[in-house]
Design a protein around this motif. Structure first.
Motif, PDB file in Angstrom:
ATOM      1  N   GLY A 159      11.958   5.891  -0.633  1.00  0.00           N
ATOM      2  CA  GLY A 159      11.443   5.856  -1.992  1.00  0.00           C
ATOM      3  C   GLY A 159      10.070   6.476  -2.074  1.00  0.00           C
ATOM      4  N   TYR A 160       9.231   5.912  -2.958  1.00  0.00           N
ATOM      5  CA  TYR A 160       7.824   6.292  -3.019  1.00  0.00           C
ATOM      6  C   TYR A 160       7.067   5.211  -2.261  1.00  0.00           C
ATOM      7  CZ  TYR A 160       3.774   8.643  -5.115  1.00  0.00           C
ATOM      8  OH  TYR A 160       2.629   9.381  -5.327  1.00  0.00           O
ATOM      9  N   PHE A 161       5.808   5.439  -1.923  1.00  0.00           N
ATOM     10  CA  PHE A 161       5.112   4.499  -1.061  1.00  0.00           C
ATOM     11  C   PHE A 161       4.755   3.197  -1.775  1.00  0.00           C
ATOM     12  CE2 PHE A 161       1.583   6.640  -3.154  1.00  0.00           C
ATOM     13  CZ  PHE A 161       0.612   5.652  -3.282  1.00  0.00           C
ATOM     14  N   ARG A 162       4.640   2.146  -1.003  1.00  0.00           N
ATOM     15  CA  ARG A 162       4.084   0.876  -1.466  1.00  0.00           C
ATOM     16  C   ARG A 162       2.590   0.886  -1.153  1.00  0.00           C
ATOM     17  NH1 ARG A 162       7.872  -3.208  -2.134  1.00  0.00           N
ATOM     18  NH2 ARG A 162       6.153  -4.210  -3.253  1.00  0.00           N
ATOM     19  N   GLN A 163       1.796   0.374  -2.059  1.00  0.00           N
ATOM     20  CA  GLN A 163       0.338   0.453  -1.942  1.00  0.00           C
ATOM     21  C   GLN A 163      -0.255  -0.911  -1.636  1.00  0.00           C
ATOM     22  OE1 GLN A 163      -1.771   0.507  -5.640  1.00  0.00           O
ATOM     23  NE2 GLN A 163      -3.188   2.114  -4.989  1.00  0.00           N
ATOM     24  N   LEU A 165      -4.381  -2.585  -0.084  1.00  0.00           N
ATOM     25  CA  LEU A 165      -5.792  -2.251   0.062  1.00  0.00           C
ATOM     26  C   LEU A 165      -6.314  -2.783   1.390  1.00  0.00           C
ATOM     27  CD1 LEU A 165      -7.039  -3.272  -3.499  1.00  0.00           C
ATOM     28  CD2 LEU A 165      -6.519  -0.942  -2.709  1.00  0.00           C
ATOM     29  N   SER A 166      -7.205  -2.018   1.977  1.00  0.00           N
ATOM     30  CA  SER A 166      -7.915  -2.518   3.153  1.00  0.00           C
ATOM     31  C   SER A 166      -9.017  -3.475   2.686  1.00  0.00           C
ATOM     32  CB  SER A 166      -8.526  -1.353   3.931  1.00  0.00           C
ATOM     33  OG  SER A 166      -9.578  -0.764   3.166  1.00  0.00           O
ATOM     34  N   ARG A 167      -9.682  -4.108   3.624  1.00  0.00           N
ATOM     35  CA  ARG A 167     -10.739  -5.053   3.259  1.00  0.00           C
ATOM     36  C   ARG A 167     -11.840  -4.365   2.445  1.00  0.00           C
ATOM     37  NH1 ARG A 167     -11.491 -10.803   4.158  1.00  0.00           N
ATOM     38  NH2 ARG A 167     -13.382 -11.174   2.954  1.00  0.00           N
ATOM     39  N   ASP A 168     -12.108  -3.075   2.741  1.00  0.00           N
ATOM     40  CA  ASP A 168     -13.164  -2.383   2.001  1.00  0.00           C
ATOM     41  C   ASP A 168     -12.636  -1.620   0.791  1.00  0.00           C
ATOM     42  OD1 ASP A 168     -11.870  -0.284   3.220  1.00  0.00           O
ATOM     43  OD2 ASP A 168     -13.677   0.630   4.050  1.00  0.00           O
ATOM     44  N   GLY A 169     -11.376  -1.886   0.410  1.00  0.00           N
ATOM     45  CA  GLY A 169     -10.856  -1.325  -0.829  1.00  0.00           C
ATOM     46  C   GLY A 169     -10.220   0.042  -0.716  1.00  0.00           C
ATOM     47  N   TRP A 170      -9.953   0.513   0.489  1.00  0.00           N
ATOM     48  CA  TRP A 170      -9.327   1.824   0.656  1.00  0.00           C
ATOM     49  C   TRP A 170      -7.809   1.678   0.523  1.00  0.00           C
ATOM     50  CZ3 TRP A 170     -11.218   6.525   0.361  1.00  0.00           C
ATOM     51  CH2 TRP A 170     -10.462   7.613   0.809  1.00  0.00           C
ATOM     52  N   GLN A 171      -7.184   2.610  -0.217  1.00  0.00           N
ATOM     53  CA  GLN A 171      -5.731   2.557  -0.400  1.00  0.00           C
ATOM     54  C   GLN A 171      -5.009   2.781   0.915  1.00  0.00           C
ATOM     55  OE1 GLN A 171      -3.590   4.612  -3.737  1.00  0.00           O
ATOM     56  NE2 GLN A 171      -2.712   5.862  -2.099  1.00  0.00           N
ATOM     57  N   GLN A 172      -3.986   1.968   1.170  1.00  0.00           N
ATOM     58  CA  GLN A 172      -3.129   2.130   2.329  1.00  0.00           C
ATOM     59  C   GLN A 172      -1.684   2.267   1.857  1.00  0.00           C
ATOM     60  OE1 GLN A 172      -4.369  -1.513   4.399  1.00  0.00           O
ATOM     61  NE2 GLN A 172      -5.553  -0.258   5.830  1.00  0.00           N
ATOM     62  N   GLU A 173      -0.913   3.116   2.543  1.00  0.00           N
ATOM     63  CA  GLU A 173       0.464   3.382   2.133  1.00  0.00           C
ATOM     64  C   GLU A 173       1.453   2.809   3.133  1.00  0.00           C
ATOM     65  OE1 GLU A 173      -1.479   6.483   2.682  1.00  0.00           O
ATOM     66  OE2 GLU A 173      -2.420   6.194   0.731  1.00  0.00           O
ATOM     67  N   HIS A 174       2.546   2.300   2.605  1.00  0.00           N
ATOM     68  CA  HIS A 174       3.635   1.776   3.436  1.00  0.00           C
ATOM     69  C   HIS A 174       4.944   2.319   2.862  1.00  0.00           C
ATOM     70  CE1 HIS A 174       0.567  -1.158   4.678  1.00  0.00           C
ATOM     71  NE2 HIS A 174       0.303  -1.262   3.389  1.00  0.00           N
ATOM     72  N   TYR A 175       5.858   2.688   3.751  1.00  0.00           N
ATOM     73  CA  TYR A 175       7.136   3.263   3.333  1.00  0.00           C
ATOM     74  C   TYR A 175       8.276   2.371   3.817  1.00  0.00           C
ATOM     75  CZ  TYR A 175       4.668   7.521   2.019  1.00  0.00           C
ATOM     76  OH  TYR A 175       3.821   8.416   1.415  1.00  0.00           O
ATOM     77  N   PRO A 176       8.738   1.450   2.982  1.00  0.00           N
ATOM     78  CA  PRO A 176       9.845   0.581   3.414  1.00  0.00           C
ATOM     79  C   PRO A 176      11.138   1.371   3.544  1.00  0.00           C
ATOM     80  CG  PRO A 176       9.384   0.276   1.080  1.00  0.00           C
ATOM     81  CD  PRO A 176       8.317   1.189   1.600  1.00  0.00           C
ATOM     82  N   ASP A 587      -0.261  -1.663  -5.897  1.00  0.00           N
ATOM     83  CA  ASP A 587       1.197  -1.498  -5.917  1.00  0.00           C
ATOM     84  C   ASP A 587       1.771  -1.519  -7.326  1.00  0.00           C
ATOM     85  OD1 ASP A 587       3.337  -0.817  -4.301  1.00  0.00           O
ATOM     86  OD2 ASP A 587       4.119  -2.851  -4.278  1.00  0.00           O
ATOM     87  N   TYR A 588       1.152  -0.733  -8.191  1.00  0.00           N
ATOM     88  CA  TYR A 588       1.632  -0.605  -9.571  1.00  0.00           C
ATOM     89  C   TYR A 588       3.050  -0.038  -9.583  1.00  0.00           C
ATOM     90  CZ  TYR A 588       1.643   1.051 -14.460  1.00  0.00           C
ATOM     91  OH  TYR A 588       1.943   1.291 -15.784  1.00  0.00           O
ATOM     92  N   GLY A 589       3.933  -0.700 -10.307  1.00  0.00           N
ATOM     93  CA  GLY A 589       5.318  -0.265 -10.438  1.00  0.00           C
ATOM     94  C   GLY A 589       5.941  -0.893 -11.672  1.00  0.00           C
ATOM     95  N   MET A 590       7.243  -0.735 -11.808  1.00  0.00           N
ATOM     96  CA  MET A 590       7.909  -1.193 -13.027  1.00  0.00           C
ATOM     97  C   MET A 590       7.796  -2.704 -13.220  1.00  0.00           C
ATOM     98  SD  MET A 590      11.371   1.090 -13.443  1.00  0.00           S
ATOM     99  CE  MET A 590      11.698   0.437 -15.075  1.00  0.00           C
ATOM    100  N   ALA A 591       7.965  -3.461 -12.142  1.00  0.00           N
ATOM    101  CA  ALA A 591       7.936  -4.918 -12.275  1.00  0.00           C
ATOM    102  C   ALA A 591       6.579  -5.385 -12.780  1.00  0.00           C
ATOM    103  CB  ALA A 591       8.268  -5.575 -10.933  1.00  0.00           C
ATOM    104  N   MET A 592       5.493  -4.802 -12.261  1.00  0.00           N
ATOM    105  CA  MET A 592       4.167  -5.162 -12.728  1.00  0.00           C
ATOM    106  C   MET A 592       3.962  -4.700 -14.170  1.00  0.00           C
ATOM    107  SD  MET A 592       0.391  -3.920 -11.451  1.00  0.00           S
ATOM    108  CE  MET A 592       0.631  -4.351  -9.737  1.00  0.00           C
ATOM    109  N   ALA A 593       4.387  -3.488 -14.467  1.00  0.00           N
ATOM    110  CA  ALA A 593       4.176  -2.929 -15.802  1.00  0.00           C
ATOM    111  C   ALA A 593       4.826  -3.785 -16.881  1.00  0.00           C
ATOM    112  CB  ALA A 593       4.721  -1.505 -15.856  1.00  0.00           C
TER     113      ALA A 593
END
Length: 882
Positions: A159-163, A165-176, A587-593
């Motif tokens: 799919g598209y990545f899951r988002q 945050l690191s402790r200092d607020g940097w975006q991290q990506e995960h691909y399930p 991790d903004y997506g449809m469910a959150m929206a």
């Protein structure tokens, strides 16, 4: 120890519960409240754990629970009612079926709709943002209206990545890893039961195979191609690994599979199911543009059409929709890479490589001769094209004007259909129920989808108290949702439970709530609100009129600039002084929206104008009674009225100084919030201590904007303005007509250098001293050279209107001129006709010659025009009347 193979073991549904499988496998449940409530009652805790996904729910529910439900008469009655209602929805007559018999031109029997992503439900995560959500809403609205659409896309295993945050607020990506067997999809199978598949030839004798998965989106089948097939080599298996991932070669293979493989998948599906073959092919952005090449290959093989005739036959039934307002948003590949994939031993061997490359060539001033432009190919292979808002249509005409040299932007054949959103998907159930009470008889789902204005007008009668109680209840739900998501985010960032007691006081259901959620490219200006941090803090912490802000958004994994913007916002929101008033949700997506839009009072949008093609998030918010606060861009530029929102002024004069422009526009945003938005929200001097002026704006939003922003309105426009004319053109362009049209175009192009406008004179009511009276008529007489063309091959027009300080004609009207004599000894023809002086003030005219043929969609189709040479004001191209 890790398993070497994974699969899902599903319980066997008892006979009385078999309809549950059909209900789960048709994604209509994602926008049908009663069906979702039925599944929730199967196992409320399991429903929550499954993320509201019926397929996952049925894969985990216990056999004991199923046996109990199989004898629960009340549940079985609800199940039978839901199954009967779905059957009626799938098989009953809807708008399209009722509309078709009376239409002057029969609408298409079938339309194929291609998109690289589809956002239908969070349970099928095959989308990244607005393009995919729009495509999903298009399919759902087509289903509600009964439009015979077939969707075509790719099935991405990650799919598209899951988002996070690191402790200092940097975006991290995960691909399930997504297992199709756990998704609401099923393999398309051949008559012998084997998996149907399509195959593309790759350079070096390799092959790319793909399975075809079916998704039922109400009445609409969606076909998703998946290259994770055992017969593929490792590289080919990874082609559909993730959405918008990989380098140029990877992206090119994805787009070849989508376009070429997609057409082959449609042909296979229609052959196996008896579905009518598409008469119209709709390309949603340029990613699927290669579909035109595959159809040309079919025509060459089946009817012996040469390249030019095949182009004409394909163009007739093709629609291209562009979504980008900037050239940087278009996919462009190196010509050599494209040539390698369409060369000898690779795909489409019957089509000359040099001609294929010519379709995507940037043959206009400023174009790059070394690239293949997917949007340019899309426009050349589509007789009809559109942008996605009125403003975006104008921007697109300017952006692609180089393909039609000599034409004013207003004449470029790119129209617009403003996007819409699928109300049953995006309207909160509580809003739906309140609307149902007021609208009365009939399905609220249909009322919201079709958008009949009398029904929407009934919303105006909802009592103030009911509106305000609903708004507060939705705000309270959002507060609960935000706290849960924020706590989970901080746990991912490494915080312990003892550190998170403050989360329980984040946000307040009685405070004005602003939402901002979207992708995070730089032009959307996520951090404009931070231009003056102290001023923002004062707004957030005002003791009498506080504001709270919920922010969400993903930066593209390769966009470090976007990630820095996310980090800047997160760091501001982490400040203990303000973190109860502003939050960033990853991790903004449809469910959150679907939780965010209803719970906000104001939806903020502050892009750089005019870089927002449409911006449908504000439409979804509006359908829930949320007021828009936005730059006049996209759809808001088209439909804004002070009755239901606010327009952020733009600093057009400071466009070249980005820092100053952002400072000015941020200051305008703060001022609107301080002087207009918050005072109105907190003004409780009305009857019943309610903010009656705010409530009235909510009503005006629903009544006035509601019917406009619907995807049903959008799809009806596509059917009536674009699909039906495209189907008529497709029917007219049989192989013989396509050959004739191609030969005619070749002849016109070869003769055009000899076509020109000669002497122009005006007879009767000739202006005296540069003036004329309103209502007078000029008779124009024009000499034209046609080379070897005949009068039936061309159209001669007078073009007239008001002129500006540079003598450019504005608000032009055209007046046909007819042949009066000719040809003379020098081969010139004489044309004449009347020109009405229908406007006061500076007025001017010119004359032009255009190709003309009954099978052209418009006079600019060939990009050829002949005009008089410009020799100065009042002569040459026309006369100026002041």
């Amino acid at each position: 120890m890790k398993a070497i193979r994974r699969f899902t073991v599903r319980p066997v549904l008892p006979g009385p519960l078999l309809p549950l499988a059909d209900l789960a496998r048709n994604l209509r449940w994602s926008w049908h409240v009663e069906t979702r409530e039925l599944f929730q009652s199967v196992d409320p805790e399991g429903w929550q754990a499954a993320g509201g996904d019926p397929v996952r729910l049925l894969g985990s529910v216990s056999a004991t629970r199923l046996e109990d439900l199989a004898t629960d008469r009340r549940f079985l009655r609800r199940l039978a009612a839901a199954a009967a209602e779905l059957d009626d929805y799938l098989n009953g007559e809807r708008w399209y079926q009722a509309h078709a018999p009376g239409a002057p031109t029969p609408p298409p029997a079938s339309i194929a709709y291609f998109s690289p992503e589809f956002g239908i439900t969070a349970a099928l995560p095959q989308y990244s943002g607005g393009l995919g959500i729009l495509a999903g809403d298009h399919l759902k609205a087509a289903s509600d209206l009964g439009v015979p659409l077939i969707g075509v896309g790719l099935l991405y295993r990650h799919g598209y990545f899951r988002q996070s945050l690191s402790r200092d607020g940097w975006q991290q990506e995960h691909y399930p890893v997504l297992d199709p067997n756990e998704l609401p999809v099923s393999l398309l199978r051949a008559e012998d039961g084997t998996a149907a598949r399509v195959t593309l030839a790759l350079p070096g004798g390799r092959a790319l195979h793909a399975h075809v998965w079916q998704v039922r989106v109400g009445r609409v089948p969606l076909l998703l191609l998946d290259s994770d097939v055992e017969d593929n080599d490792a590289g080919a298996r990874e082609v559909t690994d993730r959405l918008y991932g990989g380098g140029s070669d990877h992206r090119l293979l994805q787009e070849m599979l989508l376009g070429i493989g997609g057409v082959r998948a449609v042909r296979t599906y229609c052959a196996l199911t008896g579905h009518p073959a598409p008469e119209v092919f709709h390309t949603n952005e340029g990613h699927a543009g290669f579909l035109g090449l595959e159809r040309m290959r079919e025509l060459a093989g089946e009817h012996g059409l040469d390249f030019d005739a095949a182009v004409e036959a394909v163009r007739a039934g093709t629609l291209f929709t562009t979504h980008t307002p900037v050239p940087a948003g278009i996919d462009r590949f190196e010509r050599g890479l494209v040539a390698r994939h369409f060369g000898e031993g690779a795909e489409l061997p019957g089509l000359p490589v040099d001609r294929i490359l010519g379709l995507g060539a940037e043959t206009y001033p400023g174009g790059d001769p070394g690239v293949f432009n997917m949007a340019v190919m899309g426009l050349r292979l589509a007789q009809r094209a559109n942008g996605v808002s009125t403003l975006h249509g104008a921007v697109s005409r300017e952006m692609f004007a180089g393909l039609w040299p000599g034409f004013d932007p207003a004449d470029i054949p790119i129209t617009s259909v403003t996007n819409g959103v699928h109300a049953p998907t995006w309207v909160a159930p509580e809003v739906m129920r309140l609307g149902a009470r007021q609208i009365g008889a009939g399905r609220t789902e249909d009322a919201l989808s079709v958008g009949g204005s009398p029904r929407w007008d009934a919303v105006a009668e909802i009592p103030d108290q009911d509106v305000w109680e609903l708004r507060r209840a939705l705000r309270e739900q959002l507060v609960t949702e935000v706290r849960a998501r924020l706590r989970a985010s901080w746990r991912q960032r490494g915080a312990g439970a003892a550190e998170l007691g403050w989360v329980d006081s984040v946000l307040d259901p009685d405070v004005l709530t602003i939402g901002f959620a979207r992708r995070v490219p730089s032009y959307k200006r996520l951090t404009l609100m931070l231009r003056d941090p102290e001023r923002l803090r004062r707004l957030l912490l005002d003791p009498e009129r506080p504001v709270q802000i919920v922010v969400a958004g993903k930066a593209h994994p390769a966009d470090d600039g976007g990630k820095r913007l996310v980090q800047e916002l997160v760091r501001f929101a982490d400040d203990p002084a303000v973190r109860h008033r502003i939050v960033f949700l990853p991790d903004y997506g449809m469910a959150m929206a679907q939780k965010l839009y209803p719970g906000c009072d104001v939806w903020l949008n502050n892009p750089l104008r005019p870089l927002e093609a449409c911006g449908t998030s504000g439409m979804k918010a509006a359908l829930n009674g949320c007021l828009n606060l936005s730059v006049l861009d996209g759809w808001w530029d088209e439909w804004f009225e002070p009755d239901f929102g606010w327009a952020i002024p733009t600093a057009d004069g400071a466009a070249t100084d980005e820092e100053r422009r952002d400072d000015l526009e941020a200051a305008a945003l703060y001022e609107l919030l301080e002087q207009h938005v918050t005072p109105r929200f907190y003004d409780r001097s009305g009857r019943g201590a309610l903010p009656v002026r705010w409530i009235e704006m909510v009503r005006r939003t629903l009544v006035s904007l509601g019917p406009k922003v619907l995807a049903g309105r959008m799809v009806r426009e596509y059917v009536e303005r674009l699909y039906t004319p495209a189907a008529a053109a497709h029917r007219a362009l049989d192989p013989a007509a396509a050959r004739d049209l191609a030969e005619w175009k070749a002849r016109v192009r070869s003769c055009w250098p000899g076509v020109g406008v000669g002497h122009v004179e005006a007879l009767a009511a000739t202006p005296v001293n540069g003036t004329a009276e309103l209502g007078a008529t000029l008779t124009l007489r024009v000499q034209v050279a046609l080379d070897r063309l005949a009068p039936e091959d061309i159209e001669v027009q007078a073009v007239a209107g008001t002129v500006d300080a540079e003598d450019v004609i504005r608000d032009a009207r055209t007046f046909p001129l007819k042949p009066a004599a000719g040809p003379d000894l020098e081969g010139r023809w004489l044309y004449e006709g009347p020109l009405a002086l229908d406007r006061t003030g500076p007025f001017g005219y010119t004359v032009r010659i255009l190709p003309s043929h009954p099978l052209l969609a418009g006079p600019a189709e060939l990009g050829l025009v002949a005009t008089p040479p410009v020799t100065g004001a009042g002569a040459g191209p026309g006369v100026l009347l002041r």
